[in-house]
Design an enzyme around this catalytic site. Structure first.
Site, short mmCIF file in Angstrom:
data_model
loop_
_atom_site.label_atom_id
_atom_site.label_comp_id
_atom_site.label_asym_id
_atom_site.label_seq_id
_atom_site.Cartn_x
_atom_site.Cartn_y
_atom_site.Cartn_z
N TYR A 72 -31.39 16.29 -34.96
CA TYR A 72 -30.15 15.95 -35.70
C TYR A 72 -29.21 17.16 -36.02
CZ TYR A 72 -26.63 14.38 -38.84
OH TYR A 72 -25.53 14.03 -39.36
N GLU B 32 4.31 -0.01 -21.72
CA GLU B 32 4.19 1.41 -21.67
C GLU B 32 3.01 2.09 -22.88
OE1 GLU B 32 8.41 3.00 -22.06
OE2 GLU B 32 8.79 1.78 -20.46
N THR C 182 0.88 -1.12 0.17
CA THR C 182 -0.03 -0.01 0.17
C THR C 182 0.78 1.21 0.04
OG1 THR C 182 -0.28 0.17 2.38
CG2 THR C 182 -1.80 -1.08 1.30
N HIS C 183 0.38 2.06 -0.69
CA HIS C 183 1.36 3.38 -0.67
C HIS C 183 2.93 3.05 -1.55
CE1 HIS C 183 -1.40 5.40 1.99
NE2 HIS C 183 -1.31 4.33 2.54
N GLN D 171 -22.17 13.88 -36.74
CA GLN D 171 -21.28 12.98 -37.81
C GLN D 171 -19.92 12.33 -37.35
OE1 GLN D 171 -21.38 13.25 -42.24
NE2 GLN D 171 -19.51 14.20 -41.89
N LYS E 284 20.39 -2.08 -22.34
CA LYS E 284 18.88 -1.93 -22.01
C LYS E 284 18.04 -2.87 -22.56
CE LYS E 284 17.28 1.88 -20.85
NZ LYS E 284 16.40 2.24 -19.73
N LYS F 248 -18.87 8.76 -35.30
CA LYS F 248 -18.42 7.60 -35.59
C LYS F 248 -16.81 7.35 -35.44
CE LYS F 248 -21.26 8.38 -38.82
NZ LYS F 248 -22.12 9.01 -38.02
N ASN G 59 13.88 -2.57 -22.41
CA ASN G 59 12.67 -1.74 -21.92
C ASN G 59 11.40 -2.42 -22.39
OD1 ASN G 59 14.62 0.32 -21.39
ND2 ASN G 59 14.53 1.06 -23.52
N SER H 71 17.83 -0.30 -26.80
CA SER H 71 18.27 1.19 -26.78
C SER H 71 19.04 1.42 -27.95
CB SER H 71 18.64 1.91 -25.37
OG SER H 71 19.28 2.51 -25.84
N1 ARG Z 1 -23.26 11.14 -42.41
C1 ARG Z 1 -24.25 11.61 -41.51
C2 ARG Z 1 -24.05 11.18 -40.16
O1 ARG Z 1 -23.04 10.42 -39.96
C3 ARG Z 1 -25.53 10.90 -41.89
C4 ARG Z 1 -26.87 11.65 -41.46
C5 ARG Z 1 -26.99 13.09 -42.28
N2 ARG Z 1 -28.22 13.58 -42.11
C6 ARG Z 1 -28.46 14.66 -42.20
N3 ARG Z 1 -29.42 15.42 -42.18
N4 ARG Z 1 -27.45 15.56 -42.92
O2 ARG Z 1 -24.37 11.76 -39.23
#
Ligand code: ARG
Length: 462
Positions: free
Chosen positions: A321, A294, A159-160, A326, A287, A329, A289, A281
């Site tokens: 929306y 890491e 611990t510590h 966008q 060395k 993703k 490593n 190294s």
């Molecule tokens: N490529 C767009 C996205 O990933 C798809 C949805 C587009 N919709 C819009 N109303 N422009 O968000």
């Protein structure tokens, strides 16, 4: 401009978007990764449109065949993705026109890219969560294999970062098993919440067509359709949950990596790695490593970053929306790729780590790690209060420190200077293995406990 090269909304526009925006605003290089999900969802949507007689069956069948062809083209690398058509949804729709002509125009009935993209994305997150769960399982299996071989390996527990009490190296490794088990559960929990189909929410308000959302939901593998069309197209909780689960898991692996880096350091020398897990190294010939460890530690920063980014994107966004969404993703894909690699490296690290057993045992004996055991002995055998026993034990530690001895090197006579009524039985109390095996409370580090836990773990992993 030929029709083939026009955007789907060109009839409303006098000009194309600027060159720079076309490049910056296009997501195709990122979301082409959704092509299987997009084609799958479009086929189910089309089946539903046919079933509900919203589009002529003849056109629908052409669409489905065309989509299959596109899938083959993408799989074989023949498909040319175009920035001009922005994203995966429009790239596929445009290609469908090329293959089946104007029949392609029937596909986008009763849906919008807004529900389409969440549908694809949810399907992708579902699949990818299962991939990560599989990687976690494999890492957990390897932890058990390593632990199984080290049930009796005593090391100093810290611990510590100061020597605290003797523990088994297996017990230490299995602490990480428990963390990974929770990580796995976190991904499973997300699979519950994500399990509602967005398809049919359309742009934001639903649709006036007589669609069957239960059909599409079932066929896509969701439990039920979402309840509110506005929430459906603006919700990215599932992506946040996923990135949170990734970040926590990365944090656990980072702690493991950090532990290993310390234990492998020249100051500790409690573990070593096979050469596979080391690099040299360019200047210092001596060395070796621990680079993979890491990287595991460092890349946690990437996983945190992705989570932080998506939370920030969402925080001021009015429903429903916006284009801001966008970028969700790229964040999720990067978070996934990073964690998957981290899991792979962690797996290799566990397979290639070797405890230095003698050094571990020797170090476990230093730092007076059995001082608590002696206090406990006085409580149990001599009926002292714990506080009284603590005081006596600390005096013995002071004595041992002054005389440069480990506790297990003290003679009975030396110990009796601090408490008279003792015999040779007391000497075993200072033995580190004895100490370890006396921790028999549920969840403690005794070999008996560990063996029980290992057989339980083996069963649950099957
Ligand atoms: N490529 C767009 C996205 O990933 C798809 C949805 C587009 N919709 C819009 N109303 N422009 O968000």
């Amino acid at each position: 401009m030929t029709n083939k090269n026009k955007t789907v909304w060109s009839s409303r526009f006098k000009n194309s978007p600027s060159q720079s925006f076309q490049r910056i605003g296009a997501s195709i290089n990122v979301d082409k990764r959704l092509y299987e999900q997009d084609i799958f969802a479009s086929k189910i949507h089309t089946q539903m449109l046919i079933k509900k007689k919203i589009i002529p069956a003849k056109e629908g069948k052409k669409i489905i065949k065309g989509l299959d062809k596109i899938k083959r083209q993408i799989k074989s690398g023949k498909f040319k993705f175009k920035e001009k058509f922005e994203d995966i949804h429009l790239n596929i729709e445009k290609k469908l026109y090329e293959i089946i002509g104007d029949s392609a125009g029937y596909m986008h009935t009763a849906r919008s890219r807004n529900d389409q993209v969440v549908t694809d994305f949810k399907l992708w997150v579902k699949d990818s969560s299962l991939v990560l769960i599989k990687e976690l399982n494999s890492l957990m299996k390897n932890l058990i294999i390593k632990a199984d071989k080290n049930v009796g390996t005593v090391m100093p527990g810290f611990t510590h970062l100061k020597n605290a009490q003797p523990v088994s190296f297996a017990h230490y490794l299995l602490a990480y098993y428990e963390m990974l088990k929770r990580d796995k559960q976190r991904f499973y929990n997300n699979l519950e919440l994500i399990n509602e189909s967005p398809l049919g929410a359309a742009a934001l308000s639903g649709t006036s067509y007589n669609i069957d959302r239960n059909f599409t939901s079932r066929k896509l593998g969701f439990k039920k359709p979402t309840n509110n069309s506005i929430d459906t197209v603006s919700d990215r909780d599932f992506a946040i949950d996923f990135l949170y689960a990734c970040a926590v898991c990365a944090m656990h692996l980072s702690r493991l990596a950090e532990d290993f880096i310390i234990l492998n350091s020249d100051a500790y020398q409690l573990i070593s790695f096979n050469d596979k897990m080391l690099t040299g190294s360019s200047i210092m010939p001596q060395k070796k490593n621990p680079d993979p460890a890491e990287l595991i530690r460092g890349r946690t920063g990437i996983n945190y970053g992705k989570l932080n980014s998506i939370l920030t994107i969402m925080k001021g966004l009015p429903i429903s929306y916006f284009k801001d969404l966008q970028d969700d993703k790229a964040l999720v894909f990067d978070g996934y790729d990073t964690l998957k690699d981290t899991l792979l490296m962690s797996n290799e690290l566990i397979k290639n780590v070797n405890p230095s057993k003698t050094r571990m045992s020797d170090m476990a004996k230093t730092g007076y790690t059995t001082a608590t055991d002696f206090a406990d002995y006085l409580v149990k055998d001599k009926k002292l209060s714990f506080r009284e026993a603590y005081k006596i034990s600390s005096k013995i530690v002071n004595y041992a420190e002054k005389n440069k001895k480990n506790l297990d090197e003290l003679t009975l006579n030396e110990i009796k200077k601090f408490y008279k009524n003792l015999d040779n039985n007391v000497l075993k109390i200072f033995n580190v293995k004895h100490s370890m095996n006396s921790k028999n409370s549920y969840g403690g580090t005794s070999e008996r406990n560990i063996k029980n836990m290992i057989s339980k773990y083996k069963k649950e992993l099957k």
